[in-house]
Write an enzyme that holds these catalytic residues in place. Structure first.
Site, short mmCIF file in Angstrom:
data_model
loop_
_atom_site.label_atom_id
_atom_site.label_comp_id
_atom_site.label_asym_id
_atom_site.label_seq_id
_atom_site.Cartn_x
_atom_site.Cartn_y
_atom_site.Cartn_z
N ARG A 70 0.84 -1.19 0.00
CA ARG A 70 0.00 0.00 0.00
C ARG A 70 0.88 1.24 0.00
O ARG A 70 1.99 1.24 0.51
CB ARG A 70 -0.92 0.02 1.22
N TYR A 198 -1.53 -3.51 -6.82
CA TYR A 198 -1.35 -4.21 -5.54
C TYR A 198 -2.62 -4.22 -4.69
O TYR A 198 -3.30 -3.19 -4.56
CB TYR A 198 -0.20 -3.58 -4.73
N LYS A 207 -9.71 -2.47 1.54
CA LYS A 207 -9.46 -1.35 2.44
C LYS A 207 -10.24 -0.09 2.00
O LYS A 207 -10.75 0.66 2.83
CB LYS A 207 -7.97 -1.05 2.55
N HIS A 227 -10.51 -2.62 11.34
CA HIS A 227 -9.41 -3.46 10.84
C HIS A 227 -9.15 -4.56 11.87
O HIS A 227 -8.17 -4.53 12.60
CB HIS A 227 -8.17 -2.56 10.67
N SER A 249 -1.28 -3.73 10.23
CA SER A 249 -0.92 -4.61 9.12
C SER A 249 0.33 -5.43 9.45
O SER A 249 1.30 -4.90 9.99
CB SER A 249 -0.67 -3.77 7.88
N CYS A 251 0.78 -7.67 11.72
CA CYS A 251 1.05 -7.79 13.15
C CYS A 251 0.29 -8.95 13.80
O CYS A 251 0.13 -8.99 15.01
CB CYS A 251 0.74 -6.49 13.88
N ASP A 278 -9.22 -9.94 8.75
CA ASP A 278 -8.72 -8.59 8.44
C ASP A 278 -9.72 -7.47 8.71
O ASP A 278 -9.33 -6.40 9.13
CB ASP A 278 -8.27 -8.54 6.98
N ARG A 366 2.08 -12.16 -0.73
CA ARG A 366 0.75 -12.50 -0.20
C ARG A 366 0.17 -13.72 -0.91
O ARG A 366 0.57 -14.06 -2.02
CB ARG A 366 -0.20 -11.31 -0.42
P1 GTP Z 1 -2.47 -7.73 7.35
O1 GTP Z 1 -2.97 -8.79 6.43
O2 GTP Z 1 -1.33 -6.95 6.76
O3 GTP Z 1 -3.52 -6.82 7.88
O4 GTP Z 1 -1.73 -8.44 8.56
P2 GTP Z 1 -2.07 -9.46 9.73
O5 GTP Z 1 -2.29 -8.67 10.98
O6 GTP Z 1 -3.11 -10.44 9.34
O7 GTP Z 1 -0.68 -10.17 9.89
P3 GTP Z 1 -0.25 -11.70 9.98
O8 GTP Z 1 -1.10 -12.54 10.89
O9 GTP Z 1 -0.09 -12.21 8.61
O10 GTP Z 1 1.18 -11.54 10.69
C1 GTP Z 1 2.30 -11.34 9.99
C2 GTP Z 1 3.56 -11.40 10.83
O11 GTP Z 1 3.35 -11.42 12.24
C3 GTP Z 1 4.37 -12.65 10.49
O12 GTP Z 1 5.70 -12.27 10.39
C4 GTP Z 1 4.14 -13.53 11.69
O13 GTP Z 1 5.15 -14.47 11.84
C5 GTP Z 1 4.06 -12.52 12.83
N1 GTP Z 1 3.28 -13.03 13.98
C6 GTP Z 1 1.98 -13.34 14.01
N2 GTP Z 1 1.59 -13.78 15.23
C7 GTP Z 1 2.70 -13.72 16.01
C8 GTP Z 1 2.95 -14.02 17.39
O14 GTP Z 1 2.08 -14.42 18.17
N3 GTP Z 1 4.21 -13.82 17.84
C9 GTP Z 1 5.22 -13.37 17.01
N4 GTP Z 1 6.43 -13.20 17.53
N5 GTP Z 1 5.01 -13.07 15.71
C10 GTP Z 1 3.77 -13.24 15.22
C1 SPV Z 2 -2.94 -4.62 5.13
O1 SPV Z 2 -1.98 -4.00 4.65
O2 SPV Z 2 -3.43 -4.31 6.24
C2 SPV Z 2 -3.53 -5.76 4.40
C3 SPV Z 2 -3.16 -5.96 3.01
O3 SPV Z 2 -4.36 -6.45 4.95
S1 SPV Z 2 -3.92 -4.80 1.94
O4 SPV Z 2 -5.06 -5.44 1.31
O5 SPV Z 2 -2.94 -4.45 0.95
O6 SPV Z 2 -4.37 -3.67 2.69
MN MN Z 3 -5.00 -5.58 6.89
#
Ligand code: GTP
Ligand code: SPV
Ligand code: MN
Length: 584
Positions: A70, A198, A207, A227, A249, A251, A278, A366
Site C-alpha cells: 500500500r 497491488y 481497504k 481493521h 498490518s 502484526c 482482516d 501474499r
Molecule cells: P495484514 O494482512 O497486513 O492486515 O496483517 P495481519 O495482521 O493479518 O498479519 P499476519 O497474521 O499475517 O502476521 C504477519 C507477521 O506477524 C508474520 O511475520 C508472523 O510471523 C508474525 N506473527 C503473528 N503472530 C505472532 C505471534 O504471536 N508472535 C510473534 N512473535 N510473531 C507473530
Molecule cells: C494490510 O496492509 O493491512 C492488508 C493488506 O491487509 S492490503 O489489502 O494491501 O491492505
Molecule cells: Mn489488513
C-alpha cells in the site's frame, strides 16, 4: 429497481467513454469465467503456473517491483472540507482530485478489456452487508475480487434491489509511482484508484470500500467498520466466545484468527473457529450486544513466516486454488518464502536466487485464497445476523513497556487504549520498517474521516442499554535483553485469550494496576509452556516510570486531534496519569 440498473449502466457507459476500452465484460462470478481469466493471464504472463501436482489450481503473479505494498502517501480522503479528513489522512479538494483523476483515466484502457465487477461485502443475505461495483482493466484484480468478495450475479441482483452501491474505478495505468493515486470521495460513495495493481490499492472492496468508505457510513448509521480479525473460542464446555482484535498490518491478525490450541488444550477439547482475518463490521443488536460480520470471503494473507509451526491452518488453506503474489519458487516450481523448509531457486522478481539481492520472497508477498478452504472456517461466518462479540482486543508490535495483556476498566478506558495504540511499522506499506508509530485502533491508514470524530463515535456506543464487549490490549512482541521475543506467541496466545474469557465470565480476578487489570500470578496457565518464570513476570510487570512517560506521549499525540478530540478521552488520560503519579 430498473432505475438502479440504469444508473449503473450509465456510469459504466460514461466510464467507457472516458477510458475507451476495446471491450466491456460484465462479470458473473462463475467458475467458467474464472477459468477463462486464468487461461488468459497464463497466456499474457500475468500468471505463472506453479507445480500442479503439489499445488493444484495455484498460480504465481509477479508484480512490478515498484508496486508491492500500500502507498499511504498517495492515498487521499477527499471530503469537501479539509477538516473532515483529519490530520490522520491526506486530503485533496474533491474538484482538484476529480480533475487529476479524470486526466489520468483519459483513454487509459485503450486496447484493453474493461471489467465490471459487482460485489457484496458480507453474506449476500445479511442486513449488515453492503455492495459495490468495481470497474477495472486488470484481470488479476478481477480474479482476486472473485476470491475476496461475493462477486457476480447475486451481488448485482442485490444492488438492483437495494438501489445504492459504492462506485470504484480502477486502472493499473503505467505502474508509474509518479502517476499513482488512490482517492476516496466519501460523500459520493466513490473510489478512484490509478497506477497500482497491488492488493489494498487495487482490490477496492477491501481497504478502500470496507474500511475507508464504510467507516464513514458506519459513523452516520451507528455501527463500526474496523481493521479486525474475528475468532470464535470454544471451551471444553461447548461455549463459544467471539473475539474481535485490531492489530496493525502484518502484526498477527491472520495468525490469531487461525490459531491452533496448544497440545494440552486440544486434549481438553478447546476449539478455535475462524470468522475473519482482516476486517470486521459490527453493529449493536436488539439485546445491546455488538454483532459482527466479516465482509470478506477470502484471505489476502502475508506469506513470509507462514509455516507448519506458525500457522498450519493457513498452510492447509493454500495447498490448492490459490494465487500467490511475489513469492519465490523452488527448483520444482513450488511456491516458497522465508520460514518454509526447502530452498528457493528463483526469487520474487524472477531472478535466480542470490542472497545478495535480499529475501527470496518479498517481505509483503501474499496469498489470495477462499476462506472456505480454511480447516477452521466457522459456519457462523455465513450467518446473516453476525456473531456476538464478547471481547475487543487491541495490540501492536511493542518491543518494550506494554505488558503481554491488560484489560480496560470500562469502555472509555478501552477506547483510550485503542486510541493510544502504537506499533513498529511493517512491509505492508511502503516506507521505513520497524519505526514506532501511533496507529489508533490499527486504523491510521484506513479511517475515512477525522480521528477525533472517530474516537467520539466509539465513545457514543456506550449507551445505558448497551452490553458492550470487554476491551483488552495485548503485546505478543515484547523483546528480552537478547533482542528475542519473550513470548512464544502463535498457538500459545490461546492462554491469553482464555484469561480474557475467564475475565468476561467473572471467573478470573486479575490484578489492578494504574494502567489496567493484568493477570495475577498463576492466572495464566503455563503448563507445557516453554518460558522461564522471570520471563513471565517481565511480561506481566508494569514499569511505572516508563508508563508515566508513555501517558505523557499519549497525551501529546491525542492533542493533535484537538479541537475534535472528545474531552472524555483527555480526562481518562489525566485520570491514569494521576494514578501513576501517586505510585512510587
Ligand atoms: P495484514 O494482512 O497486513 O492486515 O496483517 P495481519 O495482521 O493479518 O498479519 P499476519 O497474521 O499475517 O502476521 C504477519 C507477521 O506477524 C508474520 O511475520 C508472523 O510471523 C508474525 N506473527 C503473528 N503472530 C505472532 C505471534 O504471536 N508472535 C510473534 N512473535 N510473531 C507473530
Ligand atoms: C494490510 O496492509 O493491512 C492488508 C493488506 O491487509 S492490503 O489489502 O494491501 O491492505
Ligand atoms: Mn489488513
Amino acid at each position: 429497481m430498473a432505475s438502479t440498473l440504469q444508473a449503473l449502466e450509465s456510469w459504466v457507459n460514461e466510464t467507457a467513454a472516458r477510458t475507451r476500452p476495446a471491450r466491456i465484460h460484465w462479470c458473473d462470478g462463475s467458475d467458467a469465467e474464472y477459468a477463462a481469466l486464468v487461461q488468459q493471464m497464463l497466456a499474457s504472463g500475468d500468471l505463472i503456473e506453479l507445480n500442479q501436482e503439489t499445488h493444484p489450481g495455484c498460480y504465481l503473479h509477479r508484480s512490478n517491483p515498484s508496486d508491492v505494498a500500500r502507498v499511504e502517501h498517495l492515498t487521499f480522503v477527499c471530503p469537501p472540507n479539509r477538516e473532515d479528513a483529519g490530520p490522520n489522512n491526506h486530503w485533496m479538494d474533491p474538484a482538484e482530485a476529480h480533475a487529476k483523476m479524470d486526466a489520468l483515466f483519459d483513454g487509459c484502457m485503450e486496447g484493453r478489456t474493461m471489467y465490471v465487477v459487482p460485489y457484496c461485502m458480507g453474506p449476500i443475505d445479511s442486513p449488515l452487508s453492503r455492495c459495490g461495483v468495481e470497474i477495472t482493466d486488470s484481470p488479476y484484480v478481477v480474479a482476486n475480487m472473485r476470491t475476496m468478495t461475493r462477486m457476480g450475479a447475486a451481488a448485482q441482483s442485490r444492488i438492483e434491489r437495494e438501489g445504492s452501491f459504492v462506485k470504484g474505478l480502477h486502472s493499473t495505468g503505467e505502474l508509474d509511482p509518479d502517476r499513482r493515486f488512490i482517492m476516496h470521495f466519501p460523500e459520493e460513495l466513490s473510489i478512484q484508484s490509478y497506477g497500482s495493481g497491488y492488493g489494498g490499492n487495487a482490490l477496492l472492496g477491501k481497504k478502500c470500500h470496507a474500511l475507508r468508505i464504510a467507516s464513514h457510513q458506519a459513523r452516520r448509521e451507528g455501527w463500526l467498520a474496523e481493521h479486525m480479525l474475528i475468532v470464535g473460542i470454544e471451551n471444553p464446555a461447548g461455549e463459544t466466545h467471539y473475539i474481535a482484535a485490531a492489530f496493525p498490518s502484518a502484526c498477527g491478525k491472520t495468525n490469531l484468527a487461525m490459531l491452533i490450541p496448544p497440545e494440552g488444550y486440544r486434549r481438553e477439547g478447546w476449539k478455535v473457529w475462524t470468522v475473519g482475518d482482516d476486517i470486521c463490521w459490527m453493529r449493536p443488536g436488539e439485546d445491546g450486544r455488538l454483532y459482527a460480520i466479516n465482509p470478506e470471503a477470502g484471505f489476502f494473507g502475508v506469506a513470509p513466516g507462514t509455516s507448519a509451526n506458525s500457522n498450519p491452518n493457513a498452510l492447509a488453506s493454500i495447498a490448492r486454488d490459490t494465487i500467490f503474489t511475489n513469492v519465490a519458487v523452488t527448483a520444482d516450481n513450488q511456491p516458497w518464502w522465508e520460514g518454509l523448509p526447502g530452498e528457493p531457486s528463483v526469487d520474487w522478481q524472477g531472478r535466480p536466487y542470490d542472497p545478495a539481492n535480499g529475501p527470496a520472497a518479498h517481505p509483503n508477498a501474499r496469498f489470495t485464497v477462499s476462506a472456505k478452504q480454511c480447516p477452521t472456517w466457522s459456519e457462523k461466518a455465513e450467518d446473516a445476523q453476525g456473531v456476538p462479540i464478547s471481547a475487543i482486543v487491541f495490540g501492536g508490535r511493542r518491543p518494550s513497556l506494554l505488558p503481554l495483556v491488560m484489560q480496560a476498566r470500562d469502555w472509555t478506558h478501552g477506547v483510550l487504549m485503542g486510541a493510544a495504540m502504537g506499533s513498529e511499522t511493517t512491509a505492508a506499506a511502503t516506507g521505513a520498517v520497524g519505526v514506532l508509530r501511533r496507529d489508533s485502533m490499527a486504523m491510521k491508514p484506513f479511517c475515512g474521516y477525522h480521528y477525533g470524530d472517530y474516537f467520539a463515535h466509539w465513545l457514543s456506543l456506550d449507551r445505558p442499554t448497551a452490553k458492550l464487549p470487554a476491551i483488552f490490549h495485548v503485546n505478543w512482541f515484547r523483546k528480552g535483553e537478547d533482542g528475542r521475543f519473550l513470548w512464544p506467541g502463535f498457538g500459545d496466545n490461546l492462554r491469553v485469550l482464555e484469561w480474557m474469557i475467564e475475565r468476561v465470565a467473572g471467573r478470573a480476578e486479575g490484578r489492578e494496576t494504574p494502567v489496567g487489570v493484568v493477570p495475577s500470578p498463576g492466572e495464566l496457565r503455563s503448563e507445557g509452556l516453554d518460558l522461564s518464570r522471570q520471563s513471565l513476570e517481565a511480561l506481566l510487570a508494569i514499569d511505572e516510570d516508563g508508563w508515566r512517560q508513555e501517558m505523557e506521549a499519549i497525551g501529546g499525540y491525542l492533542r493533535e486531534f484537538a479541537p475534535r478530540l472528545p474531552e472524555a478521552l483527555m480526562r481518562e488520560q489525566a485520570r491514569i496519569a494521576a494514578a501513576l503519579a501517586q505510585t512510587p
